[in-house]
Design an enzyme around this catalytic site. Structure first.
Site, short mmCIF file in Angstrom:
data_model
loop_
_atom_site.label_atom_id
_atom_site.label_comp_id
_atom_site.label_asym_id
_atom_site.label_seq_id
_atom_site.Cartn_x
_atom_site.Cartn_y
_atom_site.Cartn_z
N THR A 383 0.95 -1.10 0.00
CA THR A 383 0.00 0.00 0.00
C THR A 383 0.98 1.13 0.00
O THR A 383 2.18 0.91 0.21
CB THR A 383 -0.86 -0.05 1.28
OG1 THR A 383 -1.82 -1.07 1.14
CG2 THR A 383 -1.57 1.25 1.61
N THR A 401 -4.11 2.09 -2.19
CA THR A 401 -3.83 0.66 -2.04
C THR A 401 -4.53 -0.21 -3.07
O THR A 401 -5.59 0.15 -3.58
CB THR A 401 -4.25 0.17 -0.62
OG1 THR A 401 -3.80 -1.17 -0.42
CG2 THR A 401 -5.75 0.22 -0.41
N ASN A 403 -4.52 -3.31 -1.75
CA ASN A 403 -4.52 -4.23 -0.62
C ASN A 403 -3.24 -5.05 -0.60
O ASN A 403 -2.16 -4.50 -0.56
CB ASN A 403 -5.78 -5.11 -0.55
CG ASN A 403 -5.93 -5.74 0.82
OD1 ASN A 403 -5.43 -5.19 1.80
ND2 ASN A 403 -6.60 -6.87 0.91
N GLU A 422 -9.31 -6.08 -2.38
CA GLU A 422 -9.82 -5.37 -1.20
C GLU A 422 -11.00 -6.07 -0.55
O GLU A 422 -11.36 -5.75 0.59
CB GLU A 422 -10.24 -3.96 -1.62
CG GLU A 422 -9.84 -2.86 -0.67
CD GLU A 422 -8.36 -2.53 -0.75
OE1 GLU A 422 -7.67 -2.69 0.25
OE2 GLU A 422 -7.89 -2.11 -1.83
N ASP A 425 -10.88 -7.06 2.99
CA ASP A 425 -11.01 -6.10 4.10
C ASP A 425 -12.43 -6.09 4.67
O ASP A 425 -12.67 -5.48 5.71
CB ASP A 425 -10.61 -4.68 3.65
CG ASP A 425 -9.10 -4.47 3.71
OD1 ASP A 425 -8.40 -5.36 4.22
OD2 ASP A 425 -8.63 -3.41 3.25
N SER A 454 -11.38 0.14 6.27
CA SER A 454 -9.95 0.30 6.00
C SER A 454 -9.23 0.73 7.27
O SER A 454 -9.86 1.25 8.20
CB SER A 454 -9.78 1.37 4.92
OG SER A 454 -8.43 1.67 4.71
N SER A 455 -7.93 0.53 7.29
CA SER A 455 -7.11 1.10 8.37
C SER A 455 -6.36 2.34 7.88
O SER A 455 -5.61 2.95 8.66
CB SER A 455 -6.07 0.08 8.84
OG SER A 455 -6.68 -1.09 9.30
N GLY A 474 0.72 -0.57 5.79
CA GLY A 474 1.04 -1.55 6.83
C GLY A 474 -0.17 -2.22 7.43
O GLY A 474 -0.11 -2.68 8.58
N GLY A 475 -1.29 -2.29 6.67
CA GLY A 475 -2.48 -2.97 7.19
C GLY A 475 -2.88 -2.37 8.52
O GLY A 475 -2.90 -1.15 8.68
O1 DON Z 1 -7.34 -0.52 3.60
C1 DON Z 1 -6.65 -1.20 4.35
O2 DON Z 1 -6.63 -1.09 5.56
C2 DON Z 1 -5.73 -2.25 3.74
N1 DON Z 1 -6.24 -2.67 2.48
C3 DON Z 1 -4.35 -1.68 3.65
C4 DON Z 1 -3.38 -2.71 3.18
C5 DON Z 1 -1.97 -2.43 3.51
O3 DON Z 1 -1.62 -1.46 4.13
C6 DON Z 1 -1.01 -3.46 3.01
N2 DON Z 1 0.31 -3.09 3.28
N3 DON Z 1 0.95 -3.33 4.17
#
Ligand code: DON
Length: 572
Positions: A383, A401, A403, A422, A425, A454-455, A474-475
């Site tokens: 992302t 992102t 994802n 995505e 999520d 989302s985060s 970073g999820g």
């Molecule tokens: O929207 C979100 O929270 C996730 N799809 C973000 C994914 C992400 O940060 C992957 N990378 N580390």
């Protein structure tokens, strides 16, 4: 265990008290004061994950564009040069600050579920979660939001036509570029999945292999799709030739998109979440991100302590306990605001934070509750976040992102568009963790047209003398990275120090604290362990791109995370 039960009971009781107090006087979350920009910096700064993208943004500023035109240029260029992280087949969230009138706005270009979404598609015949359909191929892809979001930003906030702001990305796609090591590694890591679809193989595995170092790589199909967007705006992607190709490719490979799904997609402007902390106003992401709610809740809890007077272990203890409580609420309440009613007044209320603070013991960890244990896998940092301040003081914080690494691994034939994954999520299977170990409730169940939670936490921190534009991939760790970055900025750190600062992460479940080597000295680690924390070391995470503006000295700074050498922060 009994402590966990007591805490849960106490928290529930306090939650009801806070809810009652709010219902009684109807008080909304506290009104923040904030600071307006007093003068323009006169020069500009951009930090992004790739030097081509930073340079593209600066090029568009030099054409007379503003920070918002530059954001369009950076995002579109990342779609070409950093496809493992984001692109026009994905979505983004952005916080924009317009200097002329101090207007702050959140741009929600998050993907939506197709109307025909069927939760059964994400289950194996035995009822267990099917991780393959959730993360690979066309069923894992939401309807892309990035093209509509870029068109919206250009039309409502930019100065230049899309033909100009998209020009650098189109040129790079046509003339070619050298894929960097991260992209080559991402392709090699996903080779088996990419090989499952002919258009993905043709694009990413020329000659059947990942591109070698030093090759020049072109992306004519995506160049053409970007040209259609440049000429026709939304029509160039969500209608006509591109839409037909996307739907045909998705359906031929077992997906369920329709032309109507694309035609009905809208990027949205929403009111950002604002929270005041130690004299700074933080402007951040509202739902369908959980990030801003969590950051606001954490800062509201922390505002009851003077962290600056504490030793490292005590300070960390309070920050972790605040994280724990915010992530618990994240799992329980949050989803797409157009579909679910969320108790945001309560979650953002300082009274609610007061109640949560009361439940924190001064000398030991509160074990997380007895929800099923969620095991997070390592998020690849795939992302992307970029930060921009222009010469007039306009600012853009954009997190974008597809994802997981290389999204769904599925390229829609003839478009050059790599689709996102995505759909994972969403809480596709109730109480089963997604790829980031996050649990979800009904609030985040998949429904046609709904945005998945989302985060992503693009944020702008505005103080009397200093301002920062900040974010990271970073999820689930996005939230804690941005929170820690905000705290370090308020403590006086520079852009470079903030991006480099060692990190820790806690997300309620699993009930451990992830620690990067060097974040705590031996005494702090020992003290935290004695308080009951399980510290678990983890490879460095994050790819923070931050710009700062010191109004007193009128100095701009831009820094890209030293953990990832491909990034570039530059002041011009
Ligand atoms: O929207 C979100 O929270 C996730 N799809 C973000 C994914 C992400 O940060 C992957 N990378 N580390």
């Amino acid at each position: 265990m009994s402590l966990a039960m007591n805490w849960r009971a106490a928290a529930l009781g306090l939650l009801l008290v806070a809810g009652g107090a709010l219902a009684a006087d109807g008080a909304p979350a506290k009104a923040a004061s904030g600071h307006a920009s007093t003068r323009a910096p006169g020069h500009a700064a951009i930090a992004s994950a790739n030097f081509h993208a930073t340079e593209a943004g600066l090029e568009v500023l030099a054409m007379g564009g503003n920070a918002f035109d530059a954001a369009v240029a950076v995002a579109a260029t990342l779609s070409i040069v950093e496809p493992e992280s984001s692109g026009i087949g994905g979505g983004f969230m952005a916080v924009l600050h317009r200097a002329s009138d101090g207007h702050n706005v959140f741009i929600d270009a998050r993907e939506t579920a197709p109307a025909a979404v069927d939760a059964q598609d994400y289950l194996n015949p035995d009822g267990s979660p099917n991780r393959d359909t959730a993360l690979k191929g066309p069923l894992s892809a939401g309807i892309p939001g990035e093209p509509a979001g870029l068109v919206l930003i250009a039309k409502r906030y930019g100065r230049l036509p899309l033909k100009q702001s998209l020009a650098p990305a189109i040129r790079i796609a046509r003339e070619g570029f050298e894929p960097d090591e991260r992209l080559r590694e991402a392709i090699a890591g996903m080779q088996k999945d990419l090989q499952r679809w002919p258009a993905s193989t043709a694009k990413y595995l020329p000659g059947g292999k990942p591109p070698a170092a030093g090759v020049i790589w072109k992306d004519p199909d995506q160049a053409r799709t970007l040209e259609l967007i440049a000429s026709h705006g939304d029509q160039g992607f969500y209608h006509g030739e591109t839409a037909q190709k996307l739907v045909a490719a998705v359906r031929a490979a077992g997906g369920n998109w329709t032309l109507a799904d694309l035609a009905s997609y809208r990027a949205k402007e929403r009111t950002p979440i604002t929270v005041d902390y130690r004299g700074y106003r933080i402007v951040t992401a509202p739902p369908p991100s959980s990030g801003g709610v969590a950051i606001a809740e954490i800062l509201n809890i922390l505002s009851g302590y003077d962290l600056t007077k504490m030793d490292a272990a005590t300070r960390t203890h309070y920050v972790i306990e605040a994280m724990r409580r915010a992530f618990r609420d994240h799992n329980d309440y949050l989803g797409d605001p157009d579909f679910v009613k969320m108790p945001l007044d309560m979650l953002l209320s300082p009274f609610y934070a007061d109640g949560l603070r009361q439940s924190i013991l001064p000398d030991r960890a509160t074990p997380s509750s007895m929800l099923p244990r969620a095991e997070a896998v390592e998020p690849g940092m795939h992302t992307t976040h970029f930060s921009i301040i222009d010469a007039d003081g306009n600012m853009a914080a954009v997190t974008s992102t597809v994802n997981y690494t290389m999204g769904s691994s599925f390229v829609a034939e003839g478009t050059g568009v790599l689709l996102n994954d995505e759909m994972d999520d969403f809480a596709l299977v109730p109480n089963k963790p997604n790829v980031y170990g996050l649990l979800g409730s009904k609030a985040n169940a998949p429904v046609g047209g709904k945005r998945m939670l989302s985060s992503m936490s693009p944020s702008i921190v505005i103080g009397a003398d200093r301002t920062a534009v900040i974010g990271s991939p970073g999820g689930s760790t996005i939230i804690t990275q941005v929170l820690e970055g905000i705290l370090h900025f308020i403590d006086g750190e520079s852009a470079r120090q903030i991006a480099a600062h060692k990190r820790f992460h806690h997300q309620y479940l699993p009930d451990v604290v992830n620690v990067e080597a060097g974040v705590f000295d031996a005494a702090a680690s020992d003290a935290l362990t004695k308080m009951g924390y399980t510290l678990k070391s983890r490879e460095p995470w994050g790819f923070m791109n931050v710009v700062t503006w010191d109004r007193k000295t009128n100095q701009l700074d831009a820094a890209s995370d030293p953990r990832r050498p491909s990034g570039l922060g530059k002041v011009q």
